[in-house]
Enzyme design. Structure first.
Site, PDB file in Angstrom:
ATOM      1  N   GLY A 110       0.829  -1.208   0.000  1.00 54.79           N
ATOM      2  CA  GLY A 110       0.000   0.000   0.000  1.00 54.79           C
ATOM      3  C   GLY A 110       0.853   1.243   0.000  1.00 54.79           C
ATOM      4  N   GLY A 150       0.469   5.870   0.402  1.00 55.27           N
ATOM      5  CA  GLY A 150      -0.383   7.025   0.663  1.00 55.27           C
ATOM      6  C   GLY A 150       0.474   8.217   1.011  1.00 55.27           C
ATOM      7  CG  PHE A 170       1.394   6.477   5.166  1.00 55.22           C
ATOM      8  CD1 PHE A 170       2.288   5.432   4.990  1.00 55.22           C
ATOM      9  CD2 PHE A 170       0.091   6.325   4.716  1.00 55.22           C
ATOM     10  CE1 PHE A 170       1.898   4.257   4.368  1.00 55.22           C
ATOM     11  CE2 PHE A 170      -0.301   5.158   4.094  1.00 55.22           C
ATOM     12  CZ  PHE A 170       0.602   4.117   3.912  1.00 55.22           C
ATOM     13  N   GLY A 171       3.643   7.502   3.120  1.00 52.54           N
ATOM     14  CA  GLY A 171       4.776   6.774   2.564  1.00 52.54           C
ATOM     15  C   GLY A 171       4.311   5.502   1.880  1.00 52.54           C
ATOM     16  CB  VAL A 172       5.795   3.007   0.036  1.00 56.02           C
ATOM     17  CG1 VAL A 172       5.408   1.751  -0.734  1.00 56.02           C
ATOM     18  CG2 VAL A 172       5.747   4.224  -0.878  1.00 56.02           C
ATOM     19  CE  LYS A 222       3.127   4.083   8.462  1.00 60.92           C
ATOM     20  NZ  LYS A 222       2.185   4.241   9.615  1.00 60.92           N
ATOM     21  CG  ASP A 225      -7.542   6.367  11.653  1.00 64.24           C
ATOM     22  OD1 ASP A 225      -8.744   6.582  11.390  1.00 64.24           O
ATOM     23  OD2 ASP A 225      -6.671   6.318  10.780  1.00 64.24           O
TER      24      ASP A 225
END
Length: 276
Positions: free
Chosen positions: A15, A17, A19-21, A37, A131
């Site tokens: 994934g 986004g 935030f990063g990969v 991450k 979250d």
């Protein structure tokens, strides 16, 4: 691509986004799959956020929470977080499938108890997830759920008076939409929404298309709880116990465990079977 650790070999991208990969990697030193991450930090606030996430992850260990393995700095302004790999994907996959093939009460109970166990542990450790949503709940090789993604989580302090809107709008508690600091009862609200989705295959706020519409609904609704008529028994009571607009009216985790016989029985059958 080089992740800055010669023991990590990329197998695929899980994934990405803002935030990063997130990569699926092979840890060559242990010959096991891990999740990595990679976060790029551009601002001071992002540095503080990633430091907080690593701190929280490093202090928690529970079979219903994704396991932190280590962190490292692959390059200037970048941080890598190595975690256990959960091969079953996310809870979102189960929910999407439930819209076509409704889950059994046994499956629902197992999923809900997994989340209760993980959330209970986090709250005992004074961690507010902030979250909780299907995309942040992973499935391990045995089909059990694990709470993940602590990017905006926080340690609860009674002196914390910060008023900030954080979280995913469809899962944020009503009070959080209006600036209240997320707390344990905010996580309970999200738990109720997730149970609703597991049973019904859809989020009850799905028809509200914007943040403004969601806030208007919470502010103007004459009924101060979600109408859970779509939910079959025995999960109707569980969801309505969580989905009260007023935080003080929501059940606590001990109440959720003790006021539902099916959950009580399953919970305590599993409680002493932890596999660390």
């Amino acid at each position: 691509m080089d992740l800055g650790d010669r023991n990590l070999r990329i197998e695929s991208v899980l994934g990405n986004g803002s935030f990063g990969v997130v990569y699926l990697c092979r840890d060559l030193a242990k010959n096991s799959k891990v999740c990595v991450k990679i976060v790029k930090m551009k601002h001071v606030a992002e540095v503080q956020a990633i430091k907080s996430e690593i701190y929280i992850l490093s202090k928690i260990k529970h079979p219903r929470v994704i396991q932190f393995l280590r962190s490292y700095i692959p390059s200037h302004g970048t941080v890598g977080i190595v975690m256990e790999y959960a091969p079953g994907g996310t809870l979102k996959k189960i929910i999407d499938r439930s819209a076509i093939r409704p889950p059994t009460d046994s499956q629902i109970c197992s999923n809900i108890c997994d989340l209760i166990m993980g959330l209970e542990y986090l709250h005992i450790r004074h961690v507010v997830h902030r979250d909780l949503k299907p995309e942040n709940i992973l499935i391990d090789s045995k089909g059990r759920l694990k709470i993940a993604d602590f990017g905006i989580s926080a340690i609860k302090h009674s002196s914390n008076k910060q008023r900030v809107v954080v979280g995913s709008p469809l899962y944020m508690a009503p009070e959080c939409h209006f600036g209240s600091t997320p707390n344990f009862q905010s996580d309970i609200w999200a738990l109720g929404l997730i149970c609703y989705e597991i049973v019904c295959g859809t989020n009850p706020l799905r028809k509200l298309n914007s943040l403004e519409q969601i806030r208007y609904y919470f502010k103007m609704s004459s009924i101060r709880h979600f109408n859970c008529i779509e939910i079959r028994k025995p999960w109707k009571f569980f969801c309505s116990s969580c989905l009260q607009f007023e935080p003080t009216q929501r059940f606590t985790i001990p109440q959720l465990i003790s006021n539902h016989f099916t959950i009580t029985l399953h919970y305590y059958n599993q409680y002493f079977k932890y596999d660390y």
